[in-house]
Scaffold this motif. Sequence first.
Motif, PDB file in Angstrom:
ATOM      1  N   GLN A 246      -7.981  -4.754  14.809  1.00 29.23           N
ATOM      2  CA  GLN A 246      -9.191  -4.255  14.394  1.00 29.23           C
ATOM      3  C   GLN A 246      -8.676  -3.000  13.469  1.00 29.23           C
ATOM      4  OE1 GLN A 246      -8.454  -4.936  17.527  1.00 29.23           O
ATOM      5  NE2 GLN A 246      -9.831  -6.740  17.573  1.00 29.23           N
ATOM      6  N   GLN A 247      -7.829  -2.477  13.783  1.00 26.68           N
ATOM      7  CA  GLN A 247      -7.159  -0.982  13.146  1.00 26.68           C
ATOM      8  C   GLN A 247      -6.781  -1.175  11.504  1.00 26.68           C
ATOM      9  OE1 GLN A 247      -8.900   1.559  13.893  1.00 26.68           O
ATOM     10  NE2 GLN A 247      -7.368   3.134  14.797  1.00 26.68           N
ATOM     11  N   SER A 248      -6.095  -2.678  11.467  1.00 24.70           N
ATOM     12  CA  SER A 248      -5.443  -2.683  10.114  1.00 24.70           C
ATOM     13  C   SER A 248      -6.380  -2.495   9.094  1.00 24.70           C
ATOM     14  CB  SER A 248      -4.744  -4.058  10.381  1.00 24.70           C
ATOM     15  OG  SER A 248      -3.665  -4.140  11.553  1.00 24.70           O
ATOM     16  N   ALA A 249      -7.351  -3.280   8.912  1.00 25.16           N
ATOM     17  CA  ALA A 249      -8.176  -3.359   7.629  1.00 25.16           C
ATOM     18  C   ALA A 249      -8.648  -1.641   7.325  1.00 25.16           C
ATOM     19  CB  ALA A 249      -9.417  -4.116   7.800  1.00 25.16           C
TER      20      ALA A 249
ATOM     21  N   ALA B 229      -7.303   0.165   3.980  1.00 29.48           N
ATOM     22  CA  ALA B 229      -8.142   0.529   2.824  1.00 29.48           C
ATOM     23  C   ALA B 229      -7.982   1.944   2.398  1.00 29.48           C
ATOM     24  CB  ALA B 229      -9.905   0.619   3.576  1.00 29.48           C
ATOM     25  N   ARG B 230      -7.492   2.714   3.295  1.00 30.60           N
ATOM     26  CA  ARG B 230      -7.330   4.113   3.085  1.00 30.60           C
ATOM     27  C   ARG B 230      -6.070   4.201   2.174  1.00 30.60           C
ATOM     28  NH1 ARG B 230      -8.401   8.216   7.912  1.00 30.60           N
ATOM     29  NH2 ARG B 230      -7.863   9.634   6.095  1.00 30.60           N
ATOM     30  N   VAL B 231      -5.287   3.285   2.293  1.00 30.17           N
ATOM     31  CA  VAL B 231      -3.913   3.222   1.414  1.00 30.17           C
ATOM     32  C   VAL B 231      -4.319   2.821   0.214  1.00 30.17           C
ATOM     33  CG1 VAL B 231      -1.897   1.885   0.946  1.00 30.17           C
ATOM     34  CG2 VAL B 231      -2.332   2.717   3.326  1.00 30.17           C
TER      35      VAL B 231
ATOM     36  N   ALA C 261      -7.274   3.058  -1.134  1.00 30.35           N
ATOM     37  CA  ALA C 261      -7.683   4.358  -1.701  1.00 30.35           C
ATOM     38  C   ALA C 261      -6.895   5.268  -2.405  1.00 30.35           C
ATOM     39  CB  ALA C 261      -8.900   4.590  -1.088  1.00 30.35           C
ATOM     40  N   GLY C 262      -5.683   5.350  -2.043  1.00 31.85           N
ATOM     41  CA  GLY C 262      -4.719   6.340  -2.509  1.00 31.85           C
ATOM     42  C   GLY C 262      -4.179   7.146  -1.617  1.00 31.85           C
ATOM     43  N   GLU C 263      -4.181   6.918  -0.366  1.00 32.92           N
ATOM     44  CA  GLU C 263      -3.908   7.737   0.831  1.00 32.92           C
ATOM     45  C   GLU C 263      -2.618   7.535   1.551  1.00 32.92           C
ATOM     46  OE1 GLU C 263      -8.143   9.209   2.211  1.00 32.92           O
ATOM     47  OE2 GLU C 263      -6.862   8.143   3.820  1.00 32.92           O
ATOM     48  N   ILE C 264      -1.844   8.348   1.947  1.00 31.46           N
ATOM     49  CA  ILE C 264      -0.677   8.232   2.841  1.00 31.46           C
ATOM     50  C   ILE C 264      -1.180   7.841   4.060  1.00 31.46           C
ATOM     51  CG2 ILE C 264       1.317   9.202   3.410  1.00 31.46           C
ATOM     52  CD1 ILE C 264       1.199  10.984   0.879  1.00 31.46           C
ATOM     53  N   VAL C 265      -0.725   6.943   4.679  1.00 32.28           N
ATOM     54  CA  VAL C 265      -0.847   6.541   6.158  1.00 32.28           C
ATOM     55  C   VAL C 265       0.803   6.279   6.676  1.00 32.28           C
ATOM     56  CG1 VAL C 265      -1.604   4.720   7.840  1.00 32.28           C
ATOM     57  CG2 VAL C 265      -2.844   5.242   5.879  1.00 32.28           C
ATOM     58  N   ALA C 266       0.827   7.055   7.585  1.00 33.41           N
ATOM     59  CA  ALA C 266       2.333   6.926   8.610  1.00 33.41           C
ATOM     60  C   ALA C 266       1.967   6.227   9.868  1.00 33.41           C
ATOM     61  CB  ALA C 266       2.599   8.465   8.876  1.00 33.41           C
ATOM     62  N   LEU C 267       2.817   5.326   9.935  1.00 33.54           N
ATOM     63  CA  LEU C 267       2.791   4.538  11.299  1.00 33.54           C
ATOM     64  C   LEU C 267       3.895   5.139  12.141  1.00 33.54           C
ATOM     65  CD1 LEU C 267       2.078   2.038  13.115  1.00 33.54           C
ATOM     66  CD2 LEU C 267       3.661   0.694  11.704  1.00 33.54           C
TER      67      LEU C 267
ATOM     68  N   VAL D 298       1.853  -3.992   9.220  1.00 30.19           N
ATOM     69  CA  VAL D 298       2.860  -4.136   8.001  1.00 30.19           C
ATOM     70  C   VAL D 298       2.787  -5.518   7.317  1.00 30.19           C
ATOM     71  CG1 VAL D 298       5.161  -4.417   7.683  1.00 30.19           C
ATOM     72  CG2 VAL D 298       4.573  -2.768   9.042  1.00 30.19           C
ATOM     73  N   ARG D 299       2.518  -6.603   7.966  1.00 28.38           N
ATOM     74  CA  ARG D 299       2.492  -7.916   7.493  1.00 28.38           C
ATOM     75  C   ARG D 299       0.987  -7.861   6.391  1.00 28.38           C
ATOM     76  NH1 ARG D 299       1.598 -13.366  10.896  1.00 28.38           N
ATOM     77  NH2 ARG D 299      -0.279 -12.215  11.524  1.00 28.38           N
ATOM     78  N   ALA D 300      -0.087  -7.329   6.942  1.00 23.72           N
ATOM     79  CA  ALA D 300      -1.076  -7.324   6.260  1.00 23.72           C
ATOM     80  C   ALA D 300      -1.062  -6.537   4.914  1.00 23.72           C
ATOM     81  CB  ALA D 300      -2.339  -6.698   7.057  1.00 23.72           C
ATOM     82  N   ALA D 301      -0.218  -5.344   5.312  1.00 28.21           N
ATOM     83  CA  ALA D 301      -0.108  -4.384   3.848  1.00 28.21           C
ATOM     84  C   ALA D 301       0.587  -5.117   2.837  1.00 28.21           C
ATOM     85  CB  ALA D 301       0.755  -3.246   4.412  1.00 28.21           C
TER      86      ALA D 301
END
Length: 281
Positions: free
Chosen positions: A66-69, A73-75, A77-83, A100-103
Amino acid sequence: MSNFTAGLYVVATPIGNLDDLTVRARQVLQAADVVAAENPTHTRALLAQYGIKATLTPLHQHNEEQQSAPLLARVAAGEIVALVSDAGTPLMSDPGYRLVRAAKEAGLSVIPVPGACAAIAALSVAGLASDRFAFEGFLPAKSKARRERLASLASESRTLIFYESTHRIVESLEDMAAAFGPSRRACVARELTKLFETVSTAPLEALVALTRADANAQRGEFVVLVEGAADDDGSAAQLREGLRVQALLKAHLPPSAAAKLAAEITGAPRKALYGNGDGGN
């Protein structure tokens, strides 16, 4: 303004010693628009040690799909997402694989920020062969499933790496000694990089005795490494395969029937299998 470009950053965090958080990891976490954390409360306490203020969102095994999408979407849109995971390198027996696979499938940048990893740290000090190894993660919690998994690995020639919990360390070592033989060399690495770190390498029977006899040796987080089976002549490999199949069959058949069928399947000497513990009539 951040020096980092938009993307999903897979960031390793310390497994114990806080000084093991790299300079680059600190910079990424400081620059991140959001940090996806296995346990935000745990990660918030870690970041506070470095004066890092970040927006955190939970990402764990129950909500990853549920969280991946929204995160990707934030990535986009030009954002930095850290896992990050609770400790060590994400995806190593931790959540994050689906994200990671979805990205990757979406064509988004996925950037590793390497650092601590309990499996690799243990391998580096175990004194076992490190040129070829297989990471098995956590063994099944149920005894029957755990023994079947170990039996399937008995003929594996690569060094095996397992994670184990304080609640099952003695039972798992006992099952390993039964599956691989009491003389197979192994290493128990406990509480790596922490105050009570211990690394013990010895035959499995010795490690079982040592751990069973000392309550303190049963506490903490464990990495267990087991030397691979020897690459020897074909008959020995055939016998190992026969023993592996026999161990699996014994869960469903009487011992004598399991030995007979394992010999037929693998070509291993029937007499040797019948003489393996309770394999005879």
